[in-house]
Scaffold this active site. Structure first.
Site, PDB file in Angstrom:
ATOM      1  N   GLU A 143       0.829  -1.199   0.000  1.00 35.67           N
ATOM      2  CA  GLU A 143       0.000   0.000   0.000  1.00 35.67           C
ATOM      3  C   GLU A 143       0.871   1.260   0.000  1.00 35.67           C
ATOM      4  OE1 GLU A 143      -2.207  -3.458   0.914  1.00 35.67           O
ATOM      5  OE2 GLU A 143      -0.443  -2.701   1.970  1.00 35.67           O
ATOM      6  N   HIS A 154       9.349  15.008  10.397  1.00 32.21           N
ATOM      7  CA  HIS A 154      10.522  15.140   9.533  1.00 32.21           C
ATOM      8  C   HIS A 154      10.231  14.988   8.052  1.00 32.21           C
ATOM      9  CE1 HIS A 154      13.480  13.959  12.997  1.00 32.21           C
ATOM     10  NE2 HIS A 154      12.808  15.077  13.247  1.00 32.21           N
TER      11      HIS A 154
END
Length: 142
Positions: free
Chosen positions: A71, A98
């Site tokens: 996925e 991040h």
């Protein structure tokens, strides 16, 4: 927040729980399928989620499968998508902090449902830190 969600058969059960959890939290959710636990090919349901996020129709996406790997790979093939495969709260926090991930991938076979719901919450509430990470995001998009 407007959230697109999709899964294959192996992520169907958690997808249903996540949809309920999100709606109870006041989010607008679009379910791109699948709509049962019968075996399906996941790209058919994952790619539309990623495309909807990339187009800006939805702010975030969530995709699910057995491990979440296929996925995540499928979602990341769509330009403008940064899909993070998460397995615990810290991985969810860092993929937003991040990497400014806009799609979350989860593996139903990799964690219990309570953990999955907590990961979703961290993914949705953690802001991108920017700073030194912004240059890296630009490099990814080049």
């Amino acid at each position: 927040m407007k959230i697109a969600i999709g899964s294959d058969h192996a992520g169907f059960r958690y997808k249903q729980a996540i949809i309920q959890h999100l709606r109870e939290g006041g989010h607008e959710v679009k379910d791109f399928g699948t709509h049962s636990d019968e075996a399906v090919d996941y790209p058919k349901f994952i790619r539309p989620v990623a495309e909807a996020v990339a187009a800006g129709t939805y702010e975030r996406g969530i995709v699910l499968g057995g491990s979440g790997n296929g996925e995540a790979i499928t979602a990341n093939r769509v330009k403008g998508v940064r899909c993070g495969l998460c397995w615990n709260l810290e991985s969810a926090r860092l993929t937003r902090l991040h990497n400014d991930a806009n799609v979350l991938s989860l593996g139903e076979r990799m964690m219990d449902q309570e953990t999955a719901l907590k990961i979703v919450d961290v993914f949705l509430t953690t802001a991108f830190e920017g700073g030194r990470h912004l240059a890296r995001i630009h490099q990814i998009d080049e």
